[in-house]
Design a protein around this motif. Structure first.
Motif, PDB file in Angstrom:
ATOM      1  N   ILE A  73       0.840  -1.197   0.000  1.00  0.00           N
ATOM      2  CA  ILE A  73       0.000   0.000   0.000  1.00  0.00           C
ATOM      3  C   ILE A  73       0.878   1.250   0.000  1.00  0.00           C
ATOM      4  O   ILE A  73       0.627   2.215  -0.732  1.00  0.00           O
ATOM      5  N   ASN A  76       2.401   1.755  -3.320  1.00  0.00           N
ATOM      6  CA  ASN A  76       1.411   2.276  -4.262  1.00  0.00           C
ATOM      7  C   ASN A  76       1.207   3.784  -4.089  1.00  0.00           C
ATOM      8  O   ASN A  76       0.942   4.493  -5.071  1.00  0.00           O
ATOM      9  N   ARG A  80       1.552   6.690  -6.971  1.00  0.00           N
ATOM     10  CA  ARG A  80       0.606   7.773  -7.260  1.00  0.00           C
ATOM     11  C   ARG A  80       1.324   9.119  -7.365  1.00  0.00           C
ATOM     12  O   ARG A  80       0.957   9.961  -8.194  1.00  0.00           O
ATOM     13  N   SER A 110      -8.791   6.733  -0.998  1.00  0.00           N
ATOM     14  CA  SER A 110      -8.630   5.336  -1.411  1.00  0.00           C
ATOM     15  C   SER A 110      -7.191   4.880  -1.206  1.00  0.00           C
ATOM     16  O   SER A 110      -6.263   5.699  -1.151  1.00  0.00           O
ATOM     17  N   SER A 112      -4.644   1.144  -2.272  1.00  0.00           N
ATOM     18  CA  SER A 112      -4.647  -0.043  -3.147  1.00  0.00           C
ATOM     19  C   SER A 112      -3.656  -1.094  -2.680  1.00  0.00           C
ATOM     20  O   SER A 112      -2.566  -0.770  -2.185  1.00  0.00           O
ATOM     21  N   TYR A 113      -4.053  -2.371  -2.870  1.00  0.00           N
ATOM     22  CA  TYR A 113      -3.157  -3.517  -2.766  1.00  0.00           C
ATOM     23  C   TYR A 113      -2.780  -3.904  -4.202  1.00  0.00           C
ATOM     24  O   TYR A 113      -3.597  -4.506  -4.909  1.00  0.00           O
ATOM     25  N   THR A 148      -5.394  -6.344  -8.836  1.00  0.00           N
ATOM     26  CA  THR A 148      -5.271  -5.351  -7.768  1.00  0.00           C
ATOM     27  C   THR A 148      -6.605  -5.191  -7.038  1.00  0.00           C
ATOM     28  O   THR A 148      -7.665  -5.530  -7.567  1.00  0.00           O
ATOM     29  N   THR A 150      -8.590  -2.109  -4.764  1.00  0.00           N
ATOM     30  CA  THR A 150      -8.617  -0.733  -4.264  1.00  0.00           C
ATOM     31  C   THR A 150      -9.793  -0.571  -3.305  1.00  0.00           C
ATOM     32  O   THR A 150     -10.921  -0.932  -3.644  1.00  0.00           O
ATOM     33  N   MET A 152     -12.143   2.013  -1.432  1.00  0.00           N
ATOM     34  CA  MET A 152     -12.576   3.390  -1.629  1.00  0.00           C
ATOM     35  C   MET A 152     -13.578   3.807  -0.565  1.00  0.00           C
ATOM     36  O   MET A 152     -14.398   2.998  -0.131  1.00  0.00           O
TER      37      MET A 152
END
Length: 358
Positions: A73, A76, A80, A110, A112-113, A148, A150, A152
């Motif tokens: 995470i 990620n 971003r 949010s 994400s993995y 993936t 995510t 949210m």
């Protein structure tokens, strides 16, 4: 790639952890963005993804709460940051308004993995690494290989799990051989070349009175008060309802079209350049761009062809003889002085769109 979105129903304990992870990710994002600015001022260059990832151990020492977040995470979040700068440089290269990457506040909603860290343990339970088990509503079967996940959070405090899946698409041969031209508009949402019309629901316009009323109520509340928070939440929930109504309408109409026709021709509109202070609200309410996005992926899965044609002159050109018949926006009829064709301007445009696709 295809995305599947499901509603999550976390317990209070799990929801608290989810919010803590969002706060940690927001802190890390802003810290890495500040580091990118510092690096540029010092060395006239920006740090790459590897350099940012190498900073993570030190960031965990500075802020121990980052140790409670899955490592992928955090990586990620760095991705971003890099993507935001890549978009910044791309916009500069294209000559459009650049928009330097900004620090995130409450809008960071949010995380994400990218590969691992999540697992289904039953039909209605999803295990998230370093978080726990959350209830999930699997209203449809996931097809393909999950790449993936995510998580949210919406502005109305609803949680969703979005799975991005990879699968081999072998669309079936379309049963219909019919072709259709489609002209989107404001008076009617869409006019088809076979004469059918789709009414414009105008969800935003029909709710403007209550939106104005709730906005006025919010403006009267004292800043920082509990009543102001409750009033703002009611207004946000109403905006979400309007958005959901519009999206539901667009999904249903796009599904009808791809199921009924093997070829759909539409205009390649640049909606962002259609700036008119009198029509902007109605254009946003119609959501032409979103409609085209939904048509595109549904057509691909249904074995239907979607063709975007040049929009210039589709309204002015006569669909029968081809001469230009100038008309203003309020002229709703097409009357050709050359061949005598007389019909709705939107239907004439739909004929031209279909002709250009052939």
């Amino acid at each position: 790639m295809k995305a599947y979105k499901y509603r999550l129903y976390p317990s209070k304990r799990i929801e608290s952890k989810l919010n803590q992870i969002l706060n940690s990710c927001r802190y890390l994002y802003n810290s890495m963005l500040e580091y990118e600015r510092y690096t540029y001022e010092k060395d006239i260059k920006f740090a790459n993804r590897i350099e940012l990832n190498n900073l993570l151990p030190d960031m965990k020492v500075i802020n121990p709460s980052l140790k409670e977040v899955h490592s992928q995470i955090l990586q990620n979040v760095n991705d971003r940051v890099i993507k935001s700068f890549n978009g910044f440089f791309r916009r500069i290269k294209n000559g459009t308004k650049a928009g330097y990457p900004r620090f995130k506040s409450f809008r960071y909603n949010s995380f994400s993995y990218p590969q691992t860290g999540f697992k289904f343990i039953s039909q209605n339970k999803l295990r998230l690494s370093k978080i726990g088990e959350a209830n999930i509503k699997l209203h449809r079967v996931i097809k393909g290989k999950i790449k993936t996940l995510t998580i949210m959070k919406t502005s109305t405090n609803k949680w969703f799990a979005v799975f991005s899946c990879e699968f081999h698409n072998n669309p079936p041969k379309h049963e219909s051989n019919e072709h259709i031209g489609l002209d989107v508009g404001l008076t009617k949402f869409a006019t088809l070349s076979n004469g059918l019309e789709v009414d414009n629901p105008r969800y935003l316009k029909s709710s403007l009175d209550i939106l104005r009323f709730k906005s006025k109520q919010l403006s009267k509340k004292q800043k920082g008060s509990r009543n102001r928070f409750k009033s703002r939440f009611k207004l946000t929930r109403l905006h979400e309802k309007i958005s959901n109504q519009r999206l539901d309408f667009l999904h249903k109409e796009s599904k009808k079209l791809v199921d009924s026709y093997s070829l759909i021709a539409i205009e390649d509109l640049e909606v962002s350049s259609m700036k008119d202070k009198y029509l902007q609200l109605s254009i946003n309410d119609a959501s032409w761009n979103k409609f085209r996005q939904l048509l595109a992926y549904k057509a691909e899965n249904a074995g239907c062809r979607l063709i975007c044609v040049e929009p210039r002159g589709t309204t002015q050109e006569c669909s029968k003889c081809g001469i230009l018949v100038p008309k203003r926006l309020w002229n709703r009829l097409h009357n050709c002085p050359s061949c005598g064709l007389s019909l709705s301007r939107d239907l004439n445009s739909a004929f031209n769109i279909l002709n250009r696709a052939h």
